[in-house]
Design an enzyme around this catalytic site. Structure first.
Site, PDB file in Angstrom:
ATOM      1  N   HIS A 157     -28.093  90.815  25.811  1.00  0.00           N
ATOM      2  CA  HIS A 157     -28.576  92.191  26.000  1.00  0.00           C
ATOM      3  C   HIS A 157     -28.042  92.794  27.282  1.00  0.00           C
ATOM      4  O   HIS A 157     -27.898  92.099  28.287  1.00  0.00           O
ATOM      5  CB  HIS A 157     -30.108  92.181  26.056  1.00  0.00           C
ATOM      6  CG  HIS A 157     -30.655  91.108  26.952  1.00  0.00           C
ATOM      7  ND1 HIS A 157     -31.034  91.347  28.241  1.00  0.00           N
ATOM      8  CD2 HIS A 157     -30.849  89.769  26.766  1.00  0.00           C
ATOM      9  CE1 HIS A 157     -31.451  90.211  28.794  1.00  0.00           C
ATOM     10  NE2 HIS A 157     -31.336  89.229  27.929  1.00  0.00           N
ATOM     11  N   HIS A 165     -33.921  94.846  28.475  1.00  0.00           N
ATOM     12  CA  HIS A 165     -33.128  95.153  27.290  1.00  0.00           C
ATOM     13  C   HIS A 165     -32.789  96.638  27.331  1.00  0.00           C
ATOM     14  O   HIS A 165     -33.614  97.477  27.032  1.00  0.00           O
ATOM     15  CB  HIS A 165     -33.886  94.796  26.012  1.00  0.00           C
ATOM     16  CG  HIS A 165     -34.025  93.312  25.832  1.00  0.00           C
ATOM     17  ND1 HIS A 165     -33.212  92.583  24.995  1.00  0.00           N
ATOM     18  CD2 HIS A 165     -34.851  92.420  26.415  1.00  0.00           C
ATOM     19  CE1 HIS A 165     -33.540  91.308  25.071  1.00  0.00           C
ATOM     20  NE2 HIS A 165     -34.534  91.175  25.919  1.00  0.00           N
ATOM     21  N   GLU A 281     -27.268  80.567  29.070  1.00  0.00           N
ATOM     22  CA  GLU A 281     -27.206  82.007  29.379  1.00  0.00           C
ATOM     23  C   GLU A 281     -26.668  82.280  30.773  1.00  0.00           C
ATOM     24  O   GLU A 281     -27.009  81.581  31.730  1.00  0.00           O
ATOM     25  CB  GLU A 281     -28.617  82.610  29.271  1.00  0.00           C
ATOM     26  CG  GLU A 281     -28.669  84.109  29.576  1.00  0.00           C
ATOM     27  CD  GLU A 281     -30.057  84.721  29.364  1.00  0.00           C
ATOM     28  OE1 GLU A 281     -31.057  83.987  29.445  1.00  0.00           O
ATOM     29  OE2 GLU A 281     -30.115  85.944  29.124  1.00  0.00           O
TER      30      GLU A 281
HETATM   31 MN    MN Z   1     -33.018  84.623  29.777  1.00  0.00          MN
HETATM   32 MN    MN Z   2     -31.726  87.161  28.381  1.00  0.00          MN
END
Ligand code: MN
Ligand code: MN
Length: 295
Positions: A157, A165, A281
């Site tokens: 995102h 987001h 991530e």
């Molecule tokens: Mn995260």
């Molecule tokens: Mn994330």
């Protein structure tokens, strides 16, 4: 973005990276999830950042959206596959990063590596005019080459100040995204892989909440808690543990806020096939000809 903003992102990213590494070193058999969450959040404060969301510690078939609640006595067990997901904000600018740790065994090394390689490939594609669909396709190809399944309904995102987001989604499969990456976009990329269904769902809450609308309801104590949440977390996610430091009746007060739809509860997301889930991530800033990894 001016240089000052970029520096705030870099600082948030640097603290998030250090907090992720610190947290990973604390995840061990017999340790309370509660303690790891508290240690890592304290570490973030000491480094001059603030948690952008409660430390997520999702175990095994859980993919995301779990933080220990008050009184949670769950400990890490040998063989647990732990997703440690850390968010740090500096003046609202966010670094978001996650790592998967297997506790005391090595059964899922290839699953974890699949997400790491997919993340690396996705980062390699990140530059102005990159199509998120191509990024999703690359993530899917790599995860499938390891004979695992990407989770199709979880995405990376874009982020903006105080917004986790911000609109652009980066899918983990092809055919799911239509956006284009632009210079100066700040994007969290997070491949998830599983040996299960590749789809997550959830109903039960994972003790993570977000203020929907700061409406003053109830008595003096409840109004004070709403004000506290609004001033300290704005529209970013928060936990019962944090509120408890301010309000000893936080647990029951949050229940009232949920009923009044003043706050939202994130459902704990699990693979619907009960598969083991891994995640990796990083957050990147898109530059003129590529990207800068800030975490
Ligand atoms: Mn995260
Ligand atoms: Mn994330």
């Amino acid at each position: 973005m001016d240089e000052e903003t970029i520096e705030k992102y870099r600082k948030a990213g640097k603290i998030a990276k250090a907090a992720r590494e610190y947290g990973a070193s604390k995840v061990k058999e017999g340790v309370l999830l509660f303690d790891v969450a508290e240690y890592v959040e304290e570490f973030i404060w000491k480094q001059g950042g603030r948690p952008a969301f409660p430390i997520n510690l999702a175990l095994n078939d859980a993919a995301a959206h779990f933080t220990p609640g008050l009184g949670d006595d769950t400990i890490f067990q040998k063989g647990d596959v732990v997703k440690l997901d850390v968010g740090v904000q500096v003046d609202g600018y966010i670094g978001d990063t996650a790592v998967t740790i297997e506790v005391g065994t090595n059964h899922w090394g290839d699953l974890i590596r699949a997400t790491e390689e997919a993340l690396e490939a996705a980062i390699g594609l990140m530059k102005p005019n990159a199509r998120v669909d191509d990024v999703g396709a690359a993530i899917q190809r790599i995860i499938e080459s390891h004979n695992f399944v990407p989770i199709e309904n979880l995405t990376g995102h874009s982020m903006e100040r105080y917004k986790l987001h911000a609109g652009l989604s980066v899918p983990n499969v092809m055919g799911e995204g239509s956006g284009i990456v632009k210079a100066q976009d700040v994007i969290a990329i997070e491949p998830f892989a599983t040996n299960g269904a590749g789809m997550v769902d959830g109903k039960k809450g994972g003790n993570i909440y977000r203020l929907i609308k700061p409406r003053p309801i109830g008595g003096r104590e409840l109004k004070a808690l709403i004000k506290h949440i609004n001033e300290n977390y704005s529209s970013l996610p928060f936990s019962e543990r944090w509120c408890h430091k301010y309000d000893k009746k936080a647990k029951q007060h949050i229940r009232k806020l949920l009923r009044a739809q003043v706050v939202y509860s994130y459902p704990l997301l699990k693979d619907v096939g009960g598969g083991i889930v891994a995640q990796s991530e990083h957050t990147v800033i898109i530059t003129e000809d590529g990207c800068e990894i800030i975490t």
